[in-house]
Design an enzyme around this catalytic site. Structure first.
Site, PDB file in Angstrom:
ATOM      1  CB  CYS A  95      -0.873   0.015   1.250  1.00  0.00           C
ATOM      2  SG  CYS A  95      -1.753  -1.525   1.505  1.00  0.00           S
ATOM      3  CE  LYS A 117       7.133  -0.786 -10.653  1.00  0.00           C
ATOM      4  NZ  LYS A 117       7.211  -1.518 -11.929  1.00  0.00           N
ATOM      5  CD  GLU A 175       9.470  -9.009 -18.708  1.00  0.00           C
ATOM      6  OE1 GLU A 175       9.257  -9.915 -17.898  1.00  0.00           O
ATOM      7  OE2 GLU A 175       9.183  -7.817 -18.469  1.00  0.00           O
ATOM      8  CD1 TRP A 194      -2.976  -4.591  -4.927  1.00  0.00           C
ATOM      9  CD2 TRP A 194      -2.229  -5.897  -3.278  1.00  0.00           C
ATOM     10  NE1 TRP A 194      -2.882  -5.865  -5.412  1.00  0.00           N
ATOM     11  CE2 TRP A 194      -2.420  -6.697  -4.428  1.00  0.00           C
ATOM     12  CE3 TRP A 194      -1.763  -6.511  -2.121  1.00  0.00           C
ATOM     13  CZ2 TRP A 194      -2.154  -8.064  -4.448  1.00  0.00           C
ATOM     14  CZ3 TRP A 194      -1.501  -7.877  -2.143  1.00  0.00           C
ATOM     15  CH2 TRP A 194      -1.698  -8.635  -3.301  1.00  0.00           C
ATOM     16  CG  HIS A 233       8.656 -31.826 -26.046  1.00  0.00           C
ATOM     17  ND1 HIS A 233       8.946 -33.132 -26.337  1.00  0.00           N
ATOM     18  CD2 HIS A 233       9.726 -31.105 -26.476  1.00  0.00           C
ATOM     19  CE1 HIS A 233      10.145 -33.213 -26.886  1.00  0.00           C
ATOM     20  NE2 HIS A 233      10.638 -31.986 -26.981  1.00  0.00           N
ATOM     21  CD  GLU A 277       2.913  -7.240 -15.875  1.00  0.00           C
ATOM     22  OE1 GLU A 277       2.803  -7.236 -14.649  1.00  0.00           O
ATOM     23  OE2 GLU A 277       4.007  -7.108 -16.455  1.00  0.00           O
ATOM     24  NE  ARG A 296       4.254   1.555  -1.615  1.00  0.00           N
ATOM     25  CZ  ARG A 296       5.446   1.014  -1.433  1.00  0.00           C
ATOM     26  NH1 ARG A 296       6.444   1.351  -2.204  1.00  0.00           N
ATOM     27  NH2 ARG A 296       5.649   0.129  -0.471  1.00  0.00           N
ATOM     28  CE  LYS A 309       5.940  -6.572 -18.259  1.00  0.00           C
ATOM     29  NZ  LYS A 309       7.101  -6.780 -17.455  1.00  0.00           N
ATOM     30  CG  ASN A 349       2.939  -1.089   2.897  1.00  0.00           C
ATOM     31  OD1 ASN A 349       2.365  -2.070   2.420  1.00  0.00           O
ATOM     32  ND2 ASN A 349       4.114  -0.682   2.483  1.00  0.00           N
ATOM     33  N   GLY A 350       1.476  -3.529   5.035  1.00  0.00           N
ATOM     34  CA  GLY A 350       2.086  -4.758   5.543  1.00  0.00           C
ATOM     35  C   GLY A 350       1.012  -5.710   6.040  1.00  0.00           C
TER      36      GLY A 350
HETATM   37  C1  F6R Z   1       5.894  -7.533 -13.865  1.00  0.00           C
HETATM   38  C2  F6R Z   1       6.278  -7.044 -12.557  1.00  0.00           C
HETATM   39  C3  F6R Z   1       6.439  -8.019 -11.456  1.00  0.00           C
HETATM   40  C4  F6R Z   1       7.721  -7.712 -10.677  1.00  0.00           C
HETATM   41  C5  F6R Z   1       7.832  -8.624  -9.446  1.00  0.00           C
HETATM   42  C6  F6R Z   1       9.130  -8.406  -8.699  1.00  0.00           C
HETATM   43  O1  F6R Z   1       5.805  -6.507 -14.796  1.00  0.00           O
HETATM   44  O2  F6R Z   1       6.471  -5.876 -12.369  1.00  0.00           O
HETATM   45  O3  F6R Z   1       6.435  -9.320 -11.931  1.00  0.00           O
HETATM   46  O4  F6R Z   1       8.805  -7.896 -11.528  1.00  0.00           O
HETATM   47  O5  F6R Z   1       6.756  -8.373  -8.586  1.00  0.00           O
HETATM   48  O6  F6R Z   1       9.232  -7.103  -8.240  1.00  0.00           O
HETATM   49  P1  F6R Z   1      10.615  -6.507  -7.797  1.00  0.00           P
HETATM   50  O7  F6R Z   1      11.493  -6.475  -8.999  1.00  0.00           O
HETATM   51  O8  F6R Z   1      10.292  -5.141  -7.283  1.00  0.00           O
HETATM   52  O9  F6R Z   1      11.174  -7.414  -6.747  1.00  0.00           O
END
Ligand code: F6R
Length: 611
Positions: A2, A606, A484, A73, A507, A491, A27, A488, A99-100
Site C-alpha cells: 500500500c 507495484k 517476459e 492493495w 512437447h 498483466e 503501490r 507483459k 502497509n504490511g
Molecule cells: C511484472 C512485474 C512483477 C515484478 C515482481 C518483482 O511486470 O512488475 O512481476 O517484476 O513483482 O518485483 P521486484 O522487482 O520489485 O522485486
C-alpha cells in the site's frame, strides 16, 4: 503493498497528502483514505482510486496542518469503504494507516474481543489500532508508549503512521519489513512509503530501519527503537528529480518508461565502463570479487520480471564467465529447504528492493553463510540494506506497474557482471570482451532505432487485440525474452499468454495452435537461427499466425511469417536488451486498444510486500 503519506508542519496537509497518494498509487489502488488532524480528527475513506477519494471529500472539511493518507492493495478483507484505511480504534483515540500484514492478528483480535472490543472492518490494521488503544487506556501511558508496547506484541510486517486524538500535535511512524521514509523540511516533516511524494518539497530524507519508531512534531523528530533505545537520525540526500516521476507528456507511465530505456541503460553503465570501452568496473562488487571468483555456483533469485532478468543472467554467466548458475523463484527457494553452501554466491534481483519473498530468501541465504549480492533499482530500499554488496540499476523511478526499464537495466547490470568475471577468469578473449563492451555501449542507440518503429507495432496490435491467447517462443537467450513478452501481455491486457522455449513447443503446446493462435517468435539471426526457422514452419503448418522478430534484412522468415518486426543485428548475449522492446510496445498498444488501465492493471500492485 500500500502507499502511505503523512505530513506535519504549517502548510495545508490535504494537497500534500492527496498529491503524494497519486504518486504512490502504483503501490495499490483499490481504496483510499485520509485523516486530517485539526480540532478533531477528520477521517474520509472510500473504495476506489485516489480520484474517487478526491471526489468524495470535495464538499468536506479538509482543513488542517497535520494528516495522513493511504492507498490500499487489499490483503485482509475485500476492497470496500470499511476496510479502507485509515482505521480508527473503537473509542476514536487512535487513527492508523498501515502497509504490511499483521500475521498474528486473529489471535490479537480474539483477545480484544474477549475484552469487549467490536470490529467494523475485516482488517488486521483495525486490530492494531484497537490494541494500541487498549494498552493506552488500560496502562494510562502516553501514545508513544502504547504504540511501542503494541508493536512488541505484533508479528508481521508494517509501515505505520499513527495519530492519537489526545496528542494532536504529533504523528508516530514505525517500520518493520515495509518501507517508510521521512522527508526533513524546515519546520515540517513528510512521511511516505518511498521518496517520490517527498522530493518536490525536500531532498533530505531519513530511511527508517526495521524496529524504528519516529515521533514527529512539526519542529522535532525523536527516533528510537521499538524497545525505547534512542537513535541518531541519519539524514541522507535523495537524488531524484521531479521530472522523473511525472508522465512528461506520455499517455501512460509505462509508455514513458519504455521510451526511457536508452537513457536508463546508459545511466546504468555510465561511469562503470572505461572511456575507451575496454573495461567494466563495478565499484559495488569490489569487496566480493574473491567470493565471486571462488564461487562454485551462483544462485539468482527474484520474482516476476526480475526472475526473467535472472534467467538472462544465467545464460550470461555460464556463457561468458563459465560459472554454473541456478535461477530460483524467491518464493519457492525460501520455502523448500534449499541446499546452500558457504561458497555459493546469491544474487537477488529486485526493482523495488522490497519484495517480501526475495527479502526472505536473502535472509535464508545469509543465515546459511552464503555471500548475498543485490541488483536493485530503489536506492535505500530494504534489499540493498540486507545484502553484502551489490549494484544499483540506474533506471530511475518505475511507476508503471508493468516493469519495463527495470528489466533492461537489470540485464545491463548482469551483462556487466558477467563481463567483469569473464575478464578476471579469462574465460573469453580480450578481443571478444571488448567487442561485447562496445556493443553494450551501442545498445541505447539500437533501442532508439527500435522505438522509432512504434507505428508498425500499433498495426500488429490492431490486428490481434481481440485474440484470447498468445504464445511466445524463443531459444537460448530469447527464452527469457519470450517469458517476459508473455508476462507483459497478460498483466496489462488480460489476454492469456504463455512463453516457451521454442523447442519445447512440440512437447505439448503445439496442440494449441490453430488459425486463431498468434505466435510471437523471437527469430533473430543471433540465436539458433535454423532451428527457429523450423519452429516457425511447424506453427505455419498448423495454420498459426506468426509474428516474428527478425534481424534487419532477413528474407527467409519474411516469406514464412505473417508479420515481421525487424531489429538491428546484435550478439546473442546482448540481444535480449533489444528484442524485448517490441514485445513491451506490442503489449502496451494491445492493452490500450482493449481499453485496459495500463499503469494500474487489475489485482496488481507495484511492489509485493506480502508473502
Ligand atoms: C511484472 C512485474 C512483477 C515484478 C515482481 C518483482 O511486470 O512488475 O512481476 O517484476 O513483482 O518485483 P521486484 O522487482 O520489485 O522485486
Amino acid at each position: 503493498m500500500c502507499g502511505i503519506v503523512g505530513y506535519i508542519g504549517d502548510k495545508n496537509a490535504y494537497p500534500i497528502i492527496i498529491n503524494g497518494l497519486k504518486r504512490l498509487e502504483y503501490r495499490g489502488y483499490d481504496s483510499a483514505g485520509i485523516a486530517i488532524l485539526d480540532d478533531t480528527v477528520k477521517t474520509y475513506k472510500c473504495k476506489g482510486k485516489v480520484a474517487d477519494l478526491e471526489k468524495f471529500v470535495a464538499d468536506k472539511d479538509i482543513s488542517g496542518n497535520i494528516g495522513m493518507g493511504h492507498t490500499r492493495w487489499a490483503t485482509h478483507g475485500e476492497p470496500n469503504d470499511e476496510n479502507a484505511h485509515p482505521q480508527v480504534s473503537q473509542n476514536g483515540y487512535f487513527t492508523v494507516i498501515h502497509n504490511g500484514i499483521i500475521e498474528n492478528y486473529s489471535r490479537l483480535k480474539k483477545r480484544l474481543k474477549d475484552r469487549g472490543y467490536k470490529f467494523v472492518s475485516e482488517t488486521d490494521t483495525e486490530v492494531l489500532a484497537n490494541l494500541i488503544e487498549y494498552i493506552y487506556l488500560k496502562g494510562k501511558v502516553t501514545a508513544e508508549i502504547a504504540v511501542r508496547l503494541a508493536l512488541t506484541k505484533v508479528i508481521g510486517a508494517y509501515g505505520l503512521v499513527i495519530s492519537c486524538k489526545d496528542e494532536k500535535d504529533k504523528l508516530i511512524a514505525a517500520r518493520k519489513g515495509s518501507p517508510l521514509v521521512i522527508g526533513v523540511g524546515k519546520g515540517e516533516y513528510f512521511l511516505a512509503s518511498d521518496a517520490t511524494p517527498i522530493v518536490e518539497y525536500t531532498n533530505s530524507v531519513i530511511y527508517l530501519n526495521d524496529d524504528d519508531v519516529a515521533i514527529l512534531k512539526k519542529d522535532e523528530l525523536i527516533l528510537k527503537t521499538v524497545h525505547n533505545d534512542r537513535l541518531t537520525p541519519k539524514v541522507q540526500k535523495v537524488d531524484l528529480e521531479i521530472g522523473e516521476i511525472d508522465k512528461n507528456g506520455f499517455d501512460h507511465f509505462m509508455l514513458k518508461e519504455i521510451f526511457e530505456q536508452p537513457r536508463a541503460i546508459n545511466d546504468t553503465f555510465r561511469g562503470r565502463i572505461s572511456a575507451d570501452n575496454t573495461l567494466v568496473h563495478l565499484g559495488g562488487l569490489f569487496n566480493v570479487i574473491p567470493q565471486l571468483l571462488a564461487a562454485k555456483r551462483i544462485i539468482i533469485i527474484g520474482c516476476g520480471t526480475s526472475w526473467h532478468a535472472g534467467l538472462v543472467g544465467e545464460y550470461l554467466f555460464e556463457d561468458l564467465a563459465r560459472i554454473p548458475v541456478e535461477v530460483e523463484y524467491a518464493s519457492e527457494f525460501r520455502y523448500r529447504n534449499p541446499i546452500i553452501h558457504k561458497e555459493d554466491v546469491i544474487i537477488a534481483i529486485s526493482q523495488s528492493g522490497e519484495t517480501a519473498d526475495t527479502l526472505a530468501a536473502i535472509k535464508l541465504a545469509k543465515n546459511a553463510g552464503a555471500t548475498v549480492l543485490g541488483i536493485c533499482n530503489v536506492v535505500g530500499s530494504s534489499i540493498p540494506r540486507y545484502t553484502d554488496a551489490g549494484v544499483y540499476t540506474h533506471a530511475g523511478p518505475e511507476i508503471g506497474v508493468a516493469s519495463t526499464k527495470a528489466f533492461t537495466a537489470q540485464v545491463t547490470v548482469l551483462t556487466m557482471m558477467a563481463l567483469v568475471l569473464a575478464e578476471k577468469k579469462n574465460t573469453i578473449s580480450d578481443k571478444e570482451r571488448k567487442r561485447l563492451i562496445k556493443e553494450l555501449v551501442n545498445i541505447p542507440k539500437t533501442i532508439d532505432k527500435i522505438l522509432k518503429n512504434s507505428e508498425e507495432y500499433k498495426k500488429i496490435a490492431e490486428l490481434y487485440k481481440d485474440s484470447e491467447n498468445f504464445l511466445y517462443l524463443g531459444r537460448g537467450y530469447f527464452f527469457p525474452v519470450a517469458l517476459e513478452g508473455a508476462l507483459k501481455l497478460k498483466e496489462i491486457s488480460y489476454i492469456h499468454a504463455e512463453g516457451y522455449p521454442a523447442a519445447e513447443m512440440k512437447h505439448g503446446p503445439i496442440a494449441l495452435i490453430d488459425k486463431n493462435m498468434p505466435v510471437v517468435v523471437i527469430a533473430t539471426k543471433d540465436g539458433s537461427y535454423e532451428k527457429i526457422v523450423s519452429n516457425i514452419q511447424e506453427v505455419k503448418a498448423r495454420n498459426g499466425k506468426v509474428i516474428a522478430l527478425v534481424t534487419e534484412g532477413d528474407t527467409i522468415i519474411k516469406n514464412l511469417a505473417d508479420h515481421v518486426i525487424e531489429v538491428p543485428q546484435n550478439d546473442a548475449a546482448l540481444a535480449p536488451l533489444a528484442t524485448v522492446i517490441p514485445l513491451q510496445l506490442l503489449s502496451y498498444y494491445i492493452a490500450v486498444m482493449r481499453g485496459c488501465n495500463v499503469d494500474q492493471p487489475r489485482n496488481l500492485a507495484k511492489s509485493v510486500t506480502v508473502e
